[in-house]
Design an enzyme around this catalytic site. Structure first.
Site, PDB file in Angstrom:
ATOM      1  N   HIS A  14       0.798  -1.312   0.032  1.00 29.25           N
ATOM      2  CA  HIS A  14       0.031   0.095   0.342  1.00 29.25           C
ATOM      3  C   HIS A  14       0.828   1.307  -0.093  1.00 29.25           C
ATOM      4  CE1 HIS A  14      -3.301  -2.366   2.147  1.00 29.25           C
ATOM      5  NE2 HIS A  14      -3.008  -2.877   0.846  1.00 29.25           N
ATOM      6  N   ARG A  66      -8.494   3.241 -12.272  1.00 30.57           N
ATOM      7  CA  ARG A  66      -8.354   1.867 -11.601  1.00 30.57           C
ATOM      8  C   ARG A  66      -9.107   1.822 -10.319  1.00 30.57           C
ATOM      9  NH1 ARG A  66      -2.585   2.591 -13.850  1.00 30.57           N
ATOM     10  NH2 ARG A  66      -1.898   0.933 -15.061  1.00 30.57           N
ATOM     11  N   ARG A 118     -12.759   1.453 -14.789  1.00 34.83           N
ATOM     12  CA  ARG A 118     -12.280   0.144 -15.158  1.00 34.83           C
ATOM     13  C   ARG A 118     -13.004  -0.564 -14.088  1.00 34.83           C
ATOM     14  NH1 ARG A 118      -6.557  -2.181 -15.785  1.00 34.83           N
ATOM     15  NH2 ARG A 118      -6.332  -1.700 -13.537  1.00 34.83           N
ATOM     16  N   GLU A 122      -6.164  -7.102 -23.464  1.00 33.23           N
ATOM     17  CA  GLU A 122      -4.577  -7.409 -22.664  1.00 33.23           C
ATOM     18  C   GLU A 122      -4.258  -9.053 -22.573  1.00 33.23           C
ATOM     19  OE1 GLU A 122      -4.846  -5.572 -18.981  1.00 33.23           O
ATOM     20  OE2 GLU A 122      -6.944  -6.102 -18.532  1.00 33.23           O
ATOM     21  N   ASN A 135       0.648  -3.360 -20.729  1.00 28.24           N
ATOM     22  CA  ASN A 135       1.311  -3.922 -19.454  1.00 28.24           C
ATOM     23  C   ASN A 135       1.112  -5.571 -19.600  1.00 28.24           C
ATOM     24  OD1 ASN A 135       1.768  -1.368 -19.042  1.00 28.24           O
ATOM     25  ND2 ASN A 135       0.556  -1.318 -17.205  1.00 28.24           N
ATOM     26  N   ASP A 136      -0.196  -5.866 -19.428  1.00 26.74           N
ATOM     27  CA  ASP A 136      -0.574  -7.202 -19.454  1.00 26.74           C
ATOM     28  C   ASP A 136      -0.490  -8.042 -20.816  1.00 26.74           C
ATOM     29  OD1 ASP A 136      -1.158  -8.262 -16.784  1.00 26.74           O
ATOM     30  OD2 ASP A 136      -2.556  -6.727 -16.671  1.00 26.74           O
ATOM     31  N   ARG A 154       5.609  -9.831 -15.641  1.00 28.11           N
ATOM     32  CA  ARG A 154       5.881  -7.998 -15.796  1.00 28.11           C
ATOM     33  C   ARG A 154       6.441  -7.805 -14.430  1.00 28.11           C
ATOM     34  NH1 ARG A 154      -0.439  -5.395 -15.521  1.00 28.11           N
ATOM     35  NH2 ARG A 154       0.669  -3.784 -14.327  1.00 28.11           N
ATOM     36  N   CYS A 170      -3.789   2.385 -22.801  1.00 28.37           N
ATOM     37  CA  CYS A 170      -3.695   2.978 -21.487  1.00 28.37           C
ATOM     38  C   CYS A 170      -2.555   2.364 -20.677  1.00 28.37           C
ATOM     39  CB  CYS A 170      -4.886   2.933 -20.794  1.00 28.37           C
ATOM     40  SG  CYS A 170      -5.738   1.021 -20.612  1.00 28.37           S
TER      41      CYS A 170
HETATM   42  C1  PEP Z   1      -2.340  -2.856 -18.488  1.00 26.91           C
HETATM   43  O1  PEP Z   1      -2.348  -4.299 -18.113  1.00 26.91           O
HETATM   44  O2  PEP Z   1      -1.500  -2.464 -19.260  1.00 26.91           O
HETATM   45  C2  PEP Z   1      -3.296  -1.956 -17.637  1.00 26.91           C
HETATM   46  C3  PEP Z   1      -3.307  -0.759 -18.003  1.00 26.91           C
HETATM   47  O3  PEP Z   1      -3.707  -2.475 -16.546  1.00 26.91           O
HETATM   48  P1  PEP Z   1      -2.737  -2.605 -15.102  1.00 26.91           P
HETATM   49  O4  PEP Z   1      -1.579  -2.140 -15.392  1.00 26.91           O
HETATM   50  O5  PEP Z   1      -3.664  -2.445 -14.128  1.00 26.91           O
HETATM   51  O6  PEP Z   1      -2.964  -4.305 -15.211  1.00 26.91           O
HETATM   52 MG    MG Z   2      -3.761  -4.952 -16.938  1.00 29.36          MG
END
Ligand code: PEP
Ligand code: MG
Length: 762
Positions: A376, A483, A519, A618, A641-642, A652, A689
């Site tokens: 956190h 988020r 989201r 993703e 990212n995912d 990741r 994003c």
């Molecule tokens: C992603 O996966 O790119 C994303 C924006 O979601 P998070 O980073 O919250 O998993």
């Molecule tokens: Mg993600």
């Protein structure tokens, strides 16, 4: 809540045994004589009270050695001669594990190491406990008997309590020089570096402020246990009241409130308070009792990998510090206001509420001995935009209050007392950063338009109430990714629909008509909710997370969607589902949304003027269903990212693989081209994003391919806008298209060269 901690009996028998022993030691501690003489007397008293034939104390010395310092029963010649490494023999095992050991047949234990100079071969049974201070083992105290004796829990507890007394005696510095226990890396005043793990990037310089340095316990054994118990109760009540008062303060909102609510709950935890009360009952002073329970907690934190239990233990650690402040009347520097103008906070671990108690303008960086990217405190530090380095071993041993520190989040290093050259280099980097920020501030009101006149939508990612002022500061076009799981993660229980309505309404109010994409909960993976412990899994990134949980627990999703519909009060907003792996999943979620809209209409509630539904791209399987997906959504957003994690089969969060594959590479371009092609054909708006939209060079590729909507953390908006305003898309499109079919591992250097040749600001 704290099932990780051992149970204690209710009848107080542990307390009685310890109290008897402490009562005998009290006079001894107060008496005259050298420390060695007192130690000799202590071992004699312990042996007599516990009816043991042997009692020995081992003290930890430099080089992780345990030296026999006093014994009753073993050969006296062995004192200061017998030495064991940590981990060697039963004594070494107790020190290495930090746990008590009780064996009726000690010699058959595989770790038993026979030392002829001690004459211990005649003793069959052994009970030993570690001497702990501040979560560190500073020695071992053990008793032995000739017979195969089974020691009771009460006796173990009594020995643990005595170990508290020994810990203070050792820490007093007359037995061993405390410096011996510091890592030997040369002169303590020389500059040096410590390595850790980057939890938030950036660079900072400032004086070290030690968060909650350990208090010095002046008295371990209570004169009057009844009076001590009363003192403890007063301090507990004061602490609870102080937390209540904090909660009543008008400026406590958002996650800060949630965090304090969690503390209030823990501050009333019967198990934790019960263990402290029991320790006072056994004859310790209130300070020593809190310290004892705190030591147990710290040690457990080191031994437990489960992030849920670790988070809870760190909350208890925080509360123990608060309770000690109330006992001593000393308030921490965060509250007393004695802070340098620019400081770096150094802590073993800390809760997010504690971080928020420090003056944000002066706080420049954070160094933690513990911590993980999903803790956190890291989430909150991220929102405060300060660099954080976690898992820095020995930080508190090696950093002294007032030391000049450099926190380099980019190389995951802390520099202690850096030399002039490093200071100048850091000042130069900070100066360049300030200069860039001034330039970006000037861009605030200028459009994100390329040289050829193409407008790019720049939105920001958010997740905490703390982030919201950035919407105004950056003049972003909206919130492209909210988020929603972040506020859930800093709470102690699942927020009710009413609480969620308050949260979402606040966000929409703040956005003042700019578009917001909420989201739905993306929990699971590394984002654990403290109140859903059953989510712990072997392979969480590919486990039960996000929409999978939402569909299996539809009431959670229903409540969230219900709250969003209420919060909108007729305004428009967008909702986006995370981790969609197939269109059927999306349709199930849409069905739940339709039910909630129906419910609102049936109750004559105002429904949103417009509610757009989107999916995150993703999970690679969805790439093979793009035409079907585009028929079912109002928009899509690429979560790079995912998507990259699953595309390259690369965790990741694994630092070893962080640079193994490059998002600027032909396979990624091919995937993105496919997404663009299909969304263009079906006229479905698409944005990016994930992290790829946040770095200018990566965003350059995205706009060169045809993505005209990007969402990123607030501090990335300035740099990306500067890149956009210096780019001509016409030649870039051809250049990027030409890179799609090369066989290179990475196209990054080619792009850097292109940017240099074309005067693009990266
Ligand atoms: C992603 O996966 O790119 C994303 C924006 O979601 P998070 O980073 O919250 O998993
Ligand atoms: Mg993600």
């Amino acid at each position: 809540m704290d099932d990780a901690l051992p149970a204690r009996t209710e009848d107080g028998s542990h307390a009685r045994g310890a109290r008897r022993l402490l009562g005998r030691l009290r006079h001894l501690m107060a008496g005259s004589g050298t420390v060695q003489e007192r130690l000799d007397e202590i071992v004699r008293t312990i042996a007599a009270t516990l009816e043991a034939e042997v009692c020995s104390v081992y003290v930890r010395r430099a080089g992780d050695i345990l030296e026999l310092y006093a014994t009753f029963g073993l050969f006296p010649e062995a004192v200061h001669r017998t030495r064991l490494r940590i981990g060697e023999g039963l004594i070494g095992v107790i020190a290495a594990s930090g746990r008590a050991l009780s064996l009726s047949d000690a010699q058959s234990h595989p770790a038993f190491a026979y030392r002829p100079e001690t004459g211990e071969e005649v003793y069959q049974s052994l009970m030993g406990v570690p001497v702990l201070r501040s979560g560190q083992v500073s020695g071992v105290v053990a008793v032995q008997n000739r017979s195969q004796r089974t020691y009771t829990d009460e006796e173990i507890e009594a020995l643990e309590t005595v170990a508290m007394v020994l810990a203070e005696l050792i820490a007093g510095g007359s037995l061993v020089n405390p410096a011996e226990l510091h890592p030997t890396d040369g002169n303590a005043t020389l500059p040096h570096r410590l390595e850790g793990m980057r939890l938030a990037s950036g660079v900072a310089i400032g004086q070290a402020v030690l968060h909650k340095p350990d208090i010095v316990i002046r008295q371990v054994v209570a004169e009057d246990p009844e009076a001590e118990a009363a003192r403890l109760e007063t301090a507990i009540a004061d602490m609870q009241l102080a937390i209540d008062r904090l909660l009543e303060a008008p400026d406590i909102d958002g996650e800060h409130r949630d965090i304090l609510e969690t503390y209030r709950m823990f501050a009333e935890d019967r198990g934790w308070l019960g263990r402290i009360r029991e320790a006072v009952d056994s004859g310790l002073t209130a300070e020593a009792a809190v310290q004892k329970v705190r030591g147990d907690t710290r040690l457990r934190m080191k031994q437990i990998n489960d992030p849920y239990i670790r988070e809870r233990l760190s909350d208890l650690e925080d509360l123990a510090g608060r309770l000690q402040n109330h006992l001593s009347g000393d308030m921490p520097p965060s509250v007393s206001g004695e802070l340098p103008d620019e400081f770096v906070l150094v802590a073993r671990t800390m809760g997010p509420a504690e971080l928020l108690e420090y003056d944000r303008r002066r706080l420049k960086g954070l160094v933690l001995e513990e911590g993980s990217p999903s803790s956190h405190v890291a989430i909150v530090a991220h929102a405060l935009d300060i660099p954080v380095i976690g898992r820095v071993k020995g930080a508190l041993d090696q950093i002294q209050a007032g030391d000049l520190l450099v926190v380099d989040g980019d190389s995951a290093q802390v520099m202690i007392r850096p030399g002039e050259d490093i200071q100048q280099e850091i000042e130069r980097r900070l100066g360049a950063r300030r200069h860039r920020q001034e330039v970006y501030a000037k861009l605030r009101d200028l459009p994100a338009r390329t040289l050829d006149g193409t407008m790019i939508t720049l939105s920001m990612n958010a997740g905490l109430v703390l982030d919201l002022p950035e919407l105004e500061a950056t003049n972003a076009d909206g919130i492209g990714l909210y988020r929603t799981e972040l506020p859930f993660m800093v709470r102690s229980d699942f927020p009710s629909v009413t609480e969620q309505i308050g949260l979402y309404k606040g966000i929409l109010d703040h956005a003042g008509g700019k578009p917001v994409v909420f989201r739905t909960l993306d929990i699971g993976g590394d984002k654990l909710l403290p109140y859903l412990p059953e989510m712990q899994e072997e392979n969480p990134a590919m486990g039960w997370r996000a929409i999978r949980i939402a569909l299996d627990r539809p009431s959670m999703l229903r409540h969230q969607l219900r709250a969003l519909i209420h919060a909108a009060e007729g305004r428009s907003f967008s909702v986006m589902f995370p981790m969609v792996a197939e269109v059927a999943e999306l349709n199930q979620a849409k069905h739940i949304l339709a039910l909630e809209l129906q419910r609102a209409r049936r109750r004559d509630m105002v429904v949103p003027s417009e509610l757009k539904v989107g999916a995150m791209i993703e999970v690679p399987s969805l790439l093979f269903q793009l035409p079907t997906l585009c028929r079912e959504v109002d928009f899509v957003s690429v979560g790079s990212n995912d998507l990259m994690q699953f595309l390259f089969a690369r965790d990741r969060g694994n630092p070893r693989l962080a640079y193994r594959y490059d998002v600027l590479s032909p396979p990624v371009l091919a995937v993105l081209a496919e997404i663009l092609e299909m969304t263009r054909r079906t006229q479905v708006p698409v944005s990016v994003c994930g992290g790829m939209a946040a770095l200018p060079i990566e965003a350059l590729v995205l706009i060169g391919m045809g993505f005209h909507s990007l969402s990123m953390p607030p501090n990335a908006i300035g740099p990306v806008k500067a890149m956009i305003r210096s780019t001509d898309l016409r030649p870039l499109r051809h250049f990027v298209a030409g890179l799609r079919h090369v066989a290179d591992h990475s196209i990054r250097s080619k792009l850097q060269q292109y940017a240099r040749d074309h005067g693009i600001v990266l």
